[in-house]
Design a protein around this motif. Sequence first.
Motif, PDB file in Angstrom:
ATOM      1  N   LYS A  25     -85.776 -78.568  62.391  1.00 37.84           N
ATOM      2  CA  LYS A  25     -86.223 -79.938  62.160  1.00 37.84           C
ATOM      3  C   LYS A  25     -86.406 -80.123  60.659  1.00 37.84           C
ATOM      4  N   LEU A  26     -85.650 -81.063  60.085  1.00 40.49           N
ATOM      5  CA  LEU A  26     -85.651 -81.274  58.639  1.00 40.49           C
ATOM      6  C   LEU A  26     -85.976 -82.719  58.300  1.00 40.49           C
ATOM      7  N   SER A  27     -86.446 -82.923  57.101  1.00 45.26           N
ATOM      8  CA  SER A  27     -86.739 -84.263  56.611  1.00 45.26           C
ATOM      9  C   SER A  27     -85.455 -85.065  56.409  1.00 45.26           C
ATOM     10  N   ARG A  28     -85.513 -86.357  56.636  1.00 49.07           N
ATOM     11  CA  ARG A  28     -84.349 -87.217  56.402  1.00 49.07           C
ATOM     12  C   ARG A  28     -84.134 -87.486  54.917  1.00 49.07           C
ATOM     13  N   ASN A  29     -85.034 -87.025  54.060  1.00 47.09           N
ATOM     14  CA  ASN A  29     -84.900 -87.259  52.620  1.00 47.09           C
ATOM     15  C   ASN A  29     -83.934 -86.291  51.943  1.00 47.09           C
ATOM     16  N   TYR A  30     -83.507 -85.232  52.639  1.00 45.82           N
ATOM     17  CA  TYR A  30     -82.533 -84.304  52.067  1.00 45.82           C
ATOM     18  C   TYR A  30     -81.154 -84.950  52.012  1.00 45.82           C
ATOM     19  N   ARG A  31     -80.238 -84.311  51.285  1.00 46.02           N
ATOM     20  CA  ARG A  31     -78.863 -84.828  51.184  1.00 46.02           C
ATOM     21  C   ARG A  31     -78.028 -84.260  52.328  1.00 46.02           C
TER      22      ARG A  31
END
Length: 70
Positions: free
Chosen positions: A52-58
């Motif tokens: 689960k990762l942040s949507r702010n990454y590229r």
Amino acid sequence: MISEEQLDQFRQSGEKIRVVRDEMEVNDVIGIVVAWDDTSVVIRRHNRRVVKLSRNYRFELASSERGSAE
């Protein structure tokens, strides 16, 4: 932040994507989009584990050159 339309396109196509978290390539997450909400994205890696990762990454296609989708 990646848009809903882009995430849906990645999910429907089933293509592997690369999530670039910082300048070190070893920290990239490569997998397919499984689900998302307002702040995070769930990626299934090749070993079937989910992250689960942040949507702010590229987010970019794994088949393209790293950093080519600026």
